[in-house]
Design a protein around this motif. Structure first.
Motif, short mmCIF file in Angstrom:
data_model
loop_
_atom_site.label_atom_id
_atom_site.label_comp_id
_atom_site.label_asym_id
_atom_site.label_seq_id
_atom_site.Cartn_x
_atom_site.Cartn_y
_atom_site.Cartn_z
N ILE A 1 0.90 -1.25 0.00
CA ILE A 1 -0.02 0.05 -0.02
C ILE A 1 0.75 1.21 0.07
N THR A 2 0.77 2.10 -1.17
CA THR A 2 1.82 3.11 -1.13
C THR A 2 1.11 4.31 -1.01
N ASP A 3 2.01 5.58 -0.83
CA ASP A 3 1.93 6.94 -0.53
C ASP A 3 0.59 7.38 -1.59
N VAL A 4 0.48 6.93 -2.65
CA VAL A 4 -0.55 7.19 -3.58
C VAL A 4 -1.84 6.86 -3.04
N ASP A 5 -1.92 5.42 -2.53
CA ASP A 5 -3.16 5.06 -2.01
C ASP A 5 -3.59 5.75 -0.82
N PHE A 6 -2.63 6.40 0.21
CA PHE A 6 -3.07 7.22 1.32
C PHE A 6 -3.55 8.59 0.73
N ARG A 7 -2.89 9.01 -0.40
CA ARG A 7 -3.39 10.15 -0.89
C ARG A 7 -4.75 10.35 -1.48
N GLN A 8 -5.33 9.22 -1.95
CA GLN A 8 -6.53 9.12 -2.66
C GLN A 8 -7.43 8.79 -1.37
N LEU A 9 -7.11 7.97 -0.31
CA LEU A 9 -7.85 8.06 0.73
C LEU A 9 -8.21 9.22 1.48
N VAL A 10 -7.32 9.94 1.72
CA VAL A 10 -7.46 11.26 2.50
C VAL A 10 -8.19 12.28 1.58
N ASP A 11 -8.14 12.16 0.20
CA ASP A 11 -9.07 12.99 -0.76
C ASP A 11 -10.40 12.60 -0.66
N ARG A 12 -10.77 11.44 0.03
CA ARG A 12 -12.31 11.17 0.03
C ARG A 12 -12.72 11.40 1.58
N VAL A 13 -11.96 11.78 2.53
CA VAL A 13 -12.40 12.26 3.64
C VAL A 13 -13.21 13.49 3.59
N PRO A 14 -14.23 13.63 4.12
CA PRO A 14 -15.19 14.74 4.18
C PRO A 14 -14.62 15.80 4.59
N GLN A 15 -14.94 17.10 3.90
CA GLN A 15 -14.18 18.44 4.45
C GLN A 15 -14.75 18.71 5.93
N GLY A 16 -13.99 18.97 6.81
CA GLY A 16 -14.22 19.23 8.28
C GLY A 16 -14.04 18.10 9.19
N ALA A 17 -13.58 16.93 8.44
CA ALA A 17 -13.36 15.95 9.22
C ALA A 17 -11.54 15.84 9.28
N THR A 18 -11.10 14.91 10.13
CA THR A 18 -9.59 14.92 9.95
C THR A 18 -9.28 13.29 9.98
N PHE A 19 -8.14 13.01 9.51
CA PHE A 19 -7.58 11.40 9.29
C PHE A 19 -6.28 11.62 9.75
N THR A 20 -6.09 11.33 10.98
CA THR A 20 -4.76 11.15 11.56
C THR A 20 -4.15 9.67 11.51
N MET A 21 -2.87 9.83 10.86
CA MET A 21 -2.18 8.57 10.40
C MET A 21 -0.97 8.30 11.20
N VAL A 22 -0.85 7.20 12.11
CA VAL A 22 0.71 7.03 12.60
C VAL A 22 1.04 5.84 11.72
N SER A 23 2.35 5.83 11.37
CA SER A 23 3.05 4.80 10.77
C SER A 23 4.24 4.66 11.36
N ASP A 24 4.45 3.55 12.03
CA ASP A 24 5.57 2.99 12.84
C ASP A 24 6.37 1.99 12.15
N SER A 25 6.90 2.54 10.81
CA SER A 25 7.54 1.67 9.82
C SER A 25 8.93 2.40 9.11
N CYS A 26 9.77 1.69 8.66
CA CYS A 26 10.68 2.33 7.89
C CYS A 26 10.25 3.12 6.63
N HIS A 27 11.02 4.02 6.38
CA HIS A 27 10.72 4.95 5.30
C HIS A 27 9.45 5.51 5.37
#
Length: 329
Positions: free
Chosen positions: A124-150
């Motif tokens: 699952i790449t940075d592009v997938d997460f970009r597309q996911l965040v772009d679907r979040v309704p305006q005014g909501a927040t999507f917080t992601m913590v990634s404890d992984s390399c790079h």
């Protein structure tokens, strides 16, 4: 009457048990985070989805759903589909990360892209997460913590607030982490080698060819056609390290270097540092403060990784997970 704000979470821990890539602390990380979400931030247990790859033999509250690439993306998509303006969405990933080079004729800056490695290696790449965040309704927040390399930059094109470009790092002052700590990193060649055995595609091919052969439409959008510009969003990424660094998986023992970062329980260095920061500061702390304090804690313990923050200017100084100050009595 205004509806009550929803608090929704998806937590993923991949230990890859029984494989050459086994980690120790990833499931512990998400179990600890689940408890913190409920006790401190008011998440309802029914609104927290946990995906882990354990077998339940260690008493860590196993998940009924394995964290494959498709299952992770499905859980995240369902969480976003439930969201409304004002809601708080949270995703915590602990596991391996990797870097993916551009295919010939793709990309524009020549730098590899970041990805997480689900238990079936369906990246699952940075592009997938970009597309996911772009679907979040305006005014909501999507917080992601990634404890992984790079993990720095795992939301494509999100603004860097704390990281190698936004500040100057005292890298020379850091000492290496404990020798027993393992990096949460799989080299690109290892990922391709693992996939080629199942895909039947020659190992000399780009990872995209293997992933498309194995997973088809469930492969990352990065490897299929996508042409969408990022929109203003509530995406917030707290990464365990910079794009060019590794994140430590700390074993569960009495090793002096591990003490105070994970105690005697296996953990991710960044996940444990976040837990320590939150425990030491019961009042709301901003996203910027969480990352800055976790950085300082890891530096003092000798871990050679620098957590980063990517989000809008407003979200950088907003309270982590939108925690509100308790009214004075």
């Amino acid at each position: 009457m205004e509806g009550k704000k929803q608090m929704l979470a998806t937590l993923v821990g991949c230990n890859y048990a029984g494989t050459p890539h086994e980690l120790r602390g990833c499931i512990n990380d998400v179990v600890a985070m689940r408890d913190t979400l409920v006790a401190r931030f008011g998440f309802a247990p029914r609104d927290i989805t946990v995906l882990t790859d354990d077998d339940g033999g260690r008493g860590s509250s196993p998940s009924a759903v394995l964290p494959t690439g498709a299952n992770i993306k499905r859980a995240l998509a369902e969480m976003v589909s439930r969201a409304a303006p004002g809601d708080v969405l949270f995703f915590h990933y602990s596991g391996h990360g990797t870097l993916v080079p551009h295919r010939r004729g793709h990309g524009h800056d020549g730098r590899p892209d970041e990805a997480i490695v689900p238990c079936d290696f369906n990246l699952i790449t940075d592009v997938d997460f970009r597309q996911l965040v772009d679907r979040v309704p305006q005014g909501a927040t999507f917080t992601m913590v990634s404890d992984s390399c790079h993990s720095g930059g795992l939301i494509d094109q999100e603004k860097e607030q704390i990281g190698p470009s936004a500040d100057q790092l005292a890298v020379d002052s850091c000492t290496p982490p404990a020798a027993s700590a393992r990096a949460r990193f799989l080299p690109y060649a290892t990922v391709v080698g693992h996939l080629s055995g199942a895909s039947g595609v020659n190992a000399s091919h780009h990872v995209a060819d293997h992933l498309l052969a194995l997973f088809g439409a469930d492969a990352s959008a990065k490897f299929r056609h996508h042409d969408n510009a990022p929109s203003p969003d509530g995406g917030i990424l707290l990464s365990g390290c910079q794009t060019d660094e590794t994140s430590a998986d700390v074993p569960g023992d009495d090793d002096e270097e591990a003490a105070g970062v994970g105690g005697n329980k296996a953990c991710g260095a960044f996940s444990s540092a976040m837990q320590a920061v939150l425990a030491a500061h019961p009042a709301p702390v901003s996203n910027r403060e969480v990352v800055s304090r976790a950085r300082e804690m890891l530096r003092e313990k000798g871990f050679e990784q620098h957590p980063c923050l990517y989000c809008s200017d407003a979200n950088a100084d907003a309270p982590f997970l939108c925690q509100q100050q308790e009214p004075a009595l």
